[in-house]
Design an enzyme around this catalytic site. Structure first.
Site, PDB file in Angstrom:
ATOM      1  N   ASP A 284      -3.091   8.255  -1.197  1.00 47.44           N
ATOM      2  CA  ASP A 284      -3.451   7.190  -0.258  1.00 47.44           C
ATOM      3  C   ASP A 284      -4.880   6.721  -0.519  1.00 47.44           C
ATOM      4  OD1 ASP A 284      -3.533   5.658   2.216  1.00 47.44           O
ATOM      5  OD2 ASP A 284      -4.579   7.365   3.135  1.00 47.44           O
TER       6      ASP A 284
ATOM      7  N   ASP B 223     -18.391  14.429 -27.393  1.00 45.04           N
ATOM      8  CA  ASP B 223     -17.003  14.342 -26.949  1.00 45.04           C
ATOM      9  C   ASP B 223     -16.714  13.072 -26.151  1.00 45.04           C
ATOM     10  OD1 ASP B 223     -18.506  15.092 -24.802  1.00 45.04           O
ATOM     11  OD2 ASP B 223     -17.157  16.636 -24.083  1.00 45.04           O
TER      12      ASP B 223
ATOM     13  N   GLU C  46       1.228   5.643  12.526  1.00 44.47           N
ATOM     14  CA  GLU C  46      -0.141   5.332  12.911  1.00 44.47           C
ATOM     15  C   GLU C  46      -0.318   3.844  13.210  1.00 44.47           C
ATOM     16  OE1 GLU C  46      -2.597   7.227  13.442  1.00 44.47           O
ATOM     17  OE2 GLU C  46      -4.506   6.318  12.856  1.00 44.47           O
ATOM     18  N   ASP C  47       0.216   3.010  12.355  1.00 41.51           N
ATOM     19  CA  ASP C  47      -0.115   1.589  12.415  1.00 41.51           C
ATOM     20  C   ASP C  47       1.003   0.676  12.910  1.00 41.51           C
ATOM     21  OD1 ASP C  47      -2.534   2.314  11.375  1.00 41.51           O
ATOM     22  OD2 ASP C  47      -1.986   1.871   9.301  1.00 41.51           O
TER      23      ASP C  47
ATOM     24  N   HIS D 225       0.844  -1.202   0.000  1.00 41.81           N
ATOM     25  CA  HIS D 225       0.000   0.000   0.000  1.00 41.81           C
ATOM     26  C   HIS D 225       0.880   1.254   0.000  1.00 41.81           C
ATOM     27  CE1 HIS D 225      -2.931   3.018   1.094  1.00 41.81           C
ATOM     28  NE2 HIS D 225      -2.343   3.222   2.256  1.00 41.81           N
TER      29      HIS D 225
ATOM     30  N   HIS E  30       3.761   7.110   5.205  1.00 41.53           N
ATOM     31  CA  HIS E  30       2.565   7.764   5.744  1.00 41.53           C
ATOM     32  C   HIS E  30       1.793   6.959   6.783  1.00 41.53           C
ATOM     33  CE1 HIS E  30       0.156   5.438   2.802  1.00 41.53           C
ATOM     34  NE2 HIS E  30      -0.868   5.715   3.572  1.00 41.53           N
TER      35      HIS E  30
END
Ligand code: MN
Length: 525
Positions: free
Chosen positions: A144, A265, A80-81, A52, A76
């Site tokens: 993300d 279009d 947090e994880d 990821h 990122h």
């Protein structure tokens, strides 16, 4: 669904702006760090979690972000994880990257609390406030979200809808506002697929059927137009067909009774030419070859769209009398159209290489004109900010926290609509920005739920509610003393005049200045 496994080299290879040795080294290090931090973690789909991070980074690389932002994409989710702390990120990668990672983490803290509507407002508010700090944080967050949407099939179905809705209502809107149409389009298509699967399937089927035949036709038209341009000596850089996205086709179909034959279009022809002068010349050549449809020539070069989009659009009766849309633009406009605000990092990086020549063709004067025309207010501010920090590295750190929209605030209606206003605006400016009737009838205002006076200064991110009376009302002449926006001011003056009220003349600034100058001279003597 794409659950392809990629490596850090794939990220580096896909960089739109080639990375230097330092940038490549940084990304290898950031990957090693993220890989170790997420070791043993798996995505719901079963692949290693770090995939990821790699995919998020790859999206950032593809839209031309700088190495530091790509590194922030890799890192990122670490604080947090995983067991890694933000301090460790800072120790290893420095303040700037840590600051971005922290920003992305904070944006991620938006959780479903309270009603849907509250969540929506909260989301937008946080997004915009973060944006005011450093736009790159929002771009990482968009990347993300894009990867999460690409892999949404692995998420339990009851969650899919909520995520898709949020994507459509918040993330796609923000990508649009920033002009990053590459990301906006894909987010919309993916969200549409989950939110309205039947409509999605229907439009997709219509589209696939039309598209194939249409594309063959477009190829013939392109060959003819290319020949004409060559004959007239226009050195185009690219001319090709560009298919509409499924979601934008759906939006358009709704306006045309779902009749695809009325949409011209589905695939448009896009011509990229070196300079603005070439754009208009190419337009003339296309019109000489094929008759234009009356009322369908749109010059977004002279009059850019609010998000800064520039291009010339025209609809012609092409070969065999069929109707096609043609879009003409310079490479720079093209890059801006696809990557929006992200394109500015491309320019910044490229200014040191031959890329500059690619984007800034033409005479110096023309270059200045392009520059001037293309810049939206936001971008202009960003540029100024970059100029300020370019000379001083330490200032760069401070610069990151400088309000990006220095003279600009975002306020929200209780329903969550965003109203953007100049700094120091008042509830009266806000009311007139919604609608002149709301302004005229304003009797009071609440800011973040508390009653305030009508000359109260609104701050960035506040929710403003205007209390109004039902009867028609003439605005208060006193308001002229504190309104900030010229639109509110001129409306109030007009209404007062119409009601026959006397308005105090504006102080004569010239006379006053002269008086000041006179007295200053006296003082010197
Ligand atoms: Mn993530």
């Amino acid at each position: 669904m794409s659950h392809t496994l990629i490596t850090i080299n794939d990220v580096i290879k896909s960089a739109k702006v080639p990375l230097d040795a330092g940038g490549r080294k940084l990304l290898h290090e950031a990957f090693a760090f993220a890989d170790a931090a997420h070791e043993g973690q798996k995505r719901r789909s079963g692949e290693p979690y770090v995939q990821h991070c790699l995919h998020t980074a790859k999206i950032l690389a593809e839209i031309g972000m700088d190495a530091k932002t790509i590194a922030a994409g890799l890192l990122h989710d670490a604080p947090e994880d995983t067991d890694v702390t933000l301090e460790e990120v800072e120790q290893t990668f420095g303040k700037e990257i840590a600051w971005m990672v922290d920003g992305v983490t904070k944006l991620g803290h938006i959780r479903l609390r309270g009603s849907r509507e509250e969540m929506f407002i909260e989301n937008l508010r946080k997004m915009f406030l973060a944006m005011a700090q450093d736009i790159r944080v929002v771009i990482v967050k968009l990347a993300d979200r894009l990867h999460n949407m690409r892999t949404l099939d692995a998420v339990p179905s009851e969650k899919q809808e909520r995520i898709a809705k949020e994507t459509m209502e918040v993330y796609a809107q923000i990508a649009n506002r920033l002009g990053i149409s590459e990301i906006k389009t894909e987010l919309e298509d993916l969200a549409f697929m989950y939110l309205q699967p039947e409509e999605y399937a229907l439009v997709r089927a219509m589209y696939t059927k039309e598209k194939e035949e249409y594309e063959k036709y477009i190829d013939r038209a392109i060959a003819n137009i290319a020949k004409s341009l060559k004959k007239e000596g226009i050195k185009f850089r690219e001319i090709k067909g560009r298919a509409k996205s499924i979601y934008s086709l759906y939006v358009k179909l709704q306006r045309y009774d779902m009749d695809i034959s009325r949409i011209y279009d589905i695939v448009a022809i896009r011509i990229i030419v070196p300079s603005i002068a070439d754009c208009y010349e190419a337009l003339g050549i296309v019109h000489k070859r094929y008759r234009p449809m009356v009322g369908r020539i749109k010059d977004y070069i002279s009059l850019p769209k609010p998000n800064g989009y520039q291009s010339i659009h025209t609809t012609i009766f092409g070969p065999e009398g069929r109707i096609i849309e043609v879009q003409i633009r310079t490479p720079q406009m093209h890059s801006e159209a696809e990557f929006g605000i992200a394109a500015h990092w491309i320019y910044k990086e490229k200014s040191r290489s031959s890329w500059r020549n690619y984007f800034f063709r033409g005479t110096h004067k023309e270059r200045e004109r392009i520059e001037e025309q293309r810049q939206t207010r936001w971008v202009q501010q960003l540029r100024e900010w970059q100029k300020d920090i370019a000379s001083d590295n330490e200032e760069f750190m401070k610069g990151l926290k400088i309000d990006f929209f220095k003279n600009h605030i975002f306020a929200f209606t209780p329903k969550g609509d965003i109203i953007d206003l100049p700094e120091e605006s008042t509830p009266i400016d806000f009311a007139y920005a919604i609608h002149s009737e709301v302004g005229d009838r304003a009797t009071g205002a609440k800011v973040d739920g508390k009653m305030v006076s009508l000359d109260h200064t609104i701050r960035n991110g506040q929710v403003v509610e205007i209390l109004t009376t039902k009867e028609h009302k003439v605005p208060n002449a006193k308001w002229l003393e504190f309104v900030r926006t010229s639109s509110a001011r001129s409306h109030i003056r007009r209404e007062l005049k119409r009601a026959g009220e006397k308005i105090a003349p504006l102080p004569d600034i010239t006379k006053q200045k002269a008086r000041e100058r006179r007295s200053a001279r006296k003082d010197r003597k």
